[in-house]
Design a protein around this motif. Structure first.
Motif, PDB file in Angstrom:
ATOM      1  N   ASN A  95       0.883  -1.157   0.000  1.00  0.00           N
ATOM      2  CA  ASN A  95       0.000   0.000   0.000  1.00  0.00           C
ATOM      3  C   ASN A  95       0.926   1.213   0.000  1.00  0.00           C
ATOM      4  O   ASN A  95       1.499   1.563   1.039  1.00  0.00           O
ATOM      5  CB  ASN A  95      -0.893  -0.023   1.237  1.00  0.00           C
ATOM      6  CG  ASN A  95      -1.847   1.134   1.276  1.00  0.00           C
ATOM      7  OD1 ASN A  95      -1.445   2.274   1.122  1.00  0.00           O
ATOM      8  ND2 ASN A  95      -3.106   0.832   1.485  1.00  0.00           N
ATOM      9  N   PRO A  96       1.139   1.847  -1.159  1.00  0.00           N
ATOM     10  CA  PRO A  96       2.088   2.950  -1.237  1.00  0.00           C
ATOM     11  C   PRO A  96       1.815   4.074  -0.233  1.00  0.00           C
ATOM     12  O   PRO A  96       2.739   4.653   0.315  1.00  0.00           O
ATOM     13  CB  PRO A  96       1.946   3.451  -2.676  1.00  0.00           C
ATOM     14  CG  PRO A  96       1.474   2.274  -3.440  1.00  0.00           C
ATOM     15  CD  PRO A  96       0.573   1.541  -2.492  1.00  0.00           C
ATOM     16  N   GLY A  97       0.550   4.365   0.024  1.00  0.00           N
ATOM     17  CA  GLY A  97       0.223   5.429   0.968  1.00  0.00           C
ATOM     18  C   GLY A  97       0.736   5.146   2.362  1.00  0.00           C
ATOM     19  O   GLY A  97       1.313   6.018   3.021  1.00  0.00           O
ATOM     20  N   HIS A  98       0.553   3.921   2.835  1.00  0.00           N
ATOM     21  CA  HIS A  98       1.031   3.574   4.173  1.00  0.00           C
ATOM     22  C   HIS A  98       2.560   3.509   4.221  1.00  0.00           C
ATOM     23  O   HIS A  98       3.172   3.905   5.210  1.00  0.00           O
ATOM     24  CB  HIS A  98       0.422   2.261   4.637  1.00  0.00           C
ATOM     25  CG  HIS A  98      -1.022   2.362   4.981  1.00  0.00           C
ATOM     26  ND1 HIS A  98      -1.528   3.313   5.837  1.00  0.00           N
ATOM     27  CD2 HIS A  98      -2.084   1.630   4.575  1.00  0.00           C
ATOM     28  CE1 HIS A  98      -2.831   3.161   5.947  1.00  0.00           C
ATOM     29  NE2 HIS A  98      -3.194   2.149   5.184  1.00  0.00           N
ATOM     30  N   LEU A 149       7.383   5.592  -4.781  1.00  0.00           N
ATOM     31  CA  LEU A 149       6.686   6.453  -5.738  1.00  0.00           C
ATOM     32  C   LEU A 149       6.774   5.892  -7.156  1.00  0.00           C
ATOM     33  O   LEU A 149       5.788   5.891  -7.894  1.00  0.00           O
ATOM     34  CB  LEU A 149       7.264   7.864  -5.692  1.00  0.00           C
ATOM     35  CG  LEU A 149       6.931   8.663  -4.438  1.00  0.00           C
ATOM     36  CD1 LEU A 149       7.764   9.931  -4.386  1.00  0.00           C
ATOM     37  CD2 LEU A 149       5.455   8.973  -4.373  1.00  0.00           C
ATOM     38  N   GLU A 150       7.940   5.411  -7.529  1.00  0.00           N
ATOM     39  CA  GLU A 150       8.105   4.855  -8.876  1.00  0.00           C
ATOM     40  C   GLU A 150       7.274   3.591  -9.054  1.00  0.00           C
ATOM     41  O   GLU A 150       6.614   3.406 -10.072  1.00  0.00           O
ATOM     42  CB  GLU A 150       9.579   4.550  -9.151  1.00  0.00           C
ATOM     43  CG  GLU A 150       9.818   4.068 -10.553  1.00  0.00           C
ATOM     44  CD  GLU A 150      11.294   3.865 -10.883  1.00  0.00           C
ATOM     45  OE1 GLU A 150      11.564   3.091 -11.799  1.00  0.00           O
ATOM     46  OE2 GLU A 150      12.139   4.495 -10.229  1.00  0.00           O
ATOM     47  N   PHE A 151       7.289   2.715  -8.041  1.00  0.00           N
ATOM     48  CA  PHE A 151       6.552   1.453  -8.124  1.00  0.00           C
ATOM     49  C   PHE A 151       5.045   1.684  -8.113  1.00  0.00           C
ATOM     50  O   PHE A 151       4.304   1.034  -8.848  1.00  0.00           O
ATOM     51  CB  PHE A 151       6.958   0.530  -6.972  1.00  0.00           C
ATOM     52  CG  PHE A 151       6.316  -0.813  -7.025  1.00  0.00           C
ATOM     53  CD1 PHE A 151       6.690  -1.746  -7.982  1.00  0.00           C
ATOM     54  CD2 PHE A 151       5.318  -1.158  -6.127  1.00  0.00           C
ATOM     55  CE1 PHE A 151       6.085  -2.991  -8.040  1.00  0.00           C
ATOM     56  CE2 PHE A 151       4.709  -2.401  -6.181  1.00  0.00           C
ATOM     57  CZ  PHE A 151       5.096  -3.324  -7.133  1.00  0.00           C
ATOM     58  N   GLY A 152       4.576   2.608  -7.288  1.00  0.00           N
ATOM     59  CA  GLY A 152       3.143   2.819  -7.132  1.00  0.00           C
ATOM     60  C   GLY A 152       2.511   3.747  -8.147  1.00  0.00           C
ATOM     61  O   GLY A 152       1.289   3.868  -8.196  1.00  0.00           O
ATOM     62  N   MET A 159      -0.717  -2.248  -4.544  1.00  0.00           N
ATOM     63  CA  MET A 159       0.132  -2.829  -5.587  1.00  0.00           C
ATOM     64  C   MET A 159       0.542  -4.225  -5.128  1.00  0.00           C
ATOM     65  O   MET A 159       0.829  -4.427  -3.941  1.00  0.00           O
ATOM     66  CB  MET A 159       1.402  -2.002  -5.794  1.00  0.00           C
ATOM     67  CG  MET A 159       1.174  -0.590  -6.271  1.00  0.00           C
ATOM     68  SD  MET A 159       0.522  -0.486  -7.921  1.00  0.00           S
ATOM     69  CE  MET A 159       1.849  -1.171  -8.885  1.00  0.00           C
ATOM     70  N   ASP A 160       0.579  -5.166  -6.048  1.00  0.00           N
ATOM     71  CA  ASP A 160       1.096  -6.484  -5.732  1.00  0.00           C
ATOM     72  C   ASP A 160       2.587  -6.484  -6.034  1.00  0.00           C
ATOM     73  O   ASP A 160       2.991  -6.198  -7.170  1.00  0.00           O
ATOM     74  CB  ASP A 160       0.392  -7.566  -6.547  1.00  0.00           C
ATOM     75  CG  ASP A 160       0.792  -8.948  -6.089  1.00  0.00           C
ATOM     76  OD1 ASP A 160       0.013  -9.571  -5.343  1.00  0.00           O
ATOM     77  OD2 ASP A 160       1.895  -9.405  -6.467  1.00  0.00           O
ATOM     78  N   HIS A 199      -4.866  -8.508  -8.644  1.00  0.00           N
ATOM     79  CA  HIS A 199      -5.347  -8.026  -7.354  1.00  0.00           C
ATOM     80  C   HIS A 199      -6.683  -8.667  -7.000  1.00  0.00           C
ATOM     81  O   HIS A 199      -7.523  -8.880  -7.871  1.00  0.00           O
ATOM     82  CB  HIS A 199      -5.535  -6.503  -7.396  1.00  0.00           C
ATOM     83  CG  HIS A 199      -4.260  -5.774  -7.595  1.00  0.00           C
ATOM     84  ND1 HIS A 199      -3.438  -5.434  -6.558  1.00  0.00           N
ATOM     85  CD2 HIS A 199      -3.646  -5.328  -8.714  1.00  0.00           C
ATOM     86  CE1 HIS A 199      -2.376  -4.810  -7.029  1.00  0.00           C
ATOM     87  NE2 HIS A 199      -2.484  -4.732  -8.337  1.00  0.00           N
ATOM     88  N   LEU A 200      -6.863  -8.938  -5.730  1.00  0.00           N
ATOM     89  CA  LEU A 200      -8.138  -9.444  -5.257  1.00  0.00           C
ATOM     90  C   LEU A 200      -9.051  -8.289  -4.829  1.00  0.00           C
ATOM     91  O   LEU A 200     -10.264  -8.409  -4.865  1.00  0.00           O
ATOM     92  CB  LEU A 200      -7.928 -10.392  -4.073  1.00  0.00           C
ATOM     93  CG  LEU A 200      -7.098 -11.636  -4.369  1.00  0.00           C
ATOM     94  CD1 LEU A 200      -6.860 -12.437  -3.100  1.00  0.00           C
ATOM     95  CD2 LEU A 200      -7.781 -12.486  -5.414  1.00  0.00           C
TER      96      LEU A 200
END
Length: 94
Positions: free
Chosen positions: A3-6, A39-42, A54-55, A61-62
């Motif tokens: 979870n990029p935000g967390h 940031l790049e991954f998300g 993101m997985d 994704h489920l």
């Protein structure tokens, strides 16, 4: 699962703590790299914005909401970049 935000939220918490601690330069540099990589991954390269989930292995994704671009994720990204720039001076965070 990422979870990029967390992840970004945790990194700016750490930067906030470390900026007051002498001798933390290596840790600050490592955290700045984590912020940049997250940031790049998300980042949605097609439509812009940061994904909610993101997985890490690129699997399907489920969660139905995985591709949402929630305001708070972008808020955490902004704070993480501001802290990273503040403590590192790295222009990529400005």
């Amino acid at each position: 699962m990422l979870n990029p935000g967390h992840a970004l939220e945790a990194m700016w918490f750490l930067l906030s703590y470390l900026e007051k601690r002498p001798g933390s330069e290596e840790k600050i540099s490592a955290i700045a790299k984590i912020i940049a990589n997250t940031l790049e991954f998300g980042w949605d390269k097609k439509n812009g914005g940061i994904f909610y989930f993101m997985d890490a292995l690129g699997k399907p994704h489920l969660e139905l909401q995985h591709n949402m671009k929630l305001w708070w994720v972008h808020n955490e990204a902004t704070l993480a970049c501001l802290y990273a720039y503040s403590v590192s001076g790295d222009e990529k965070f400005s």
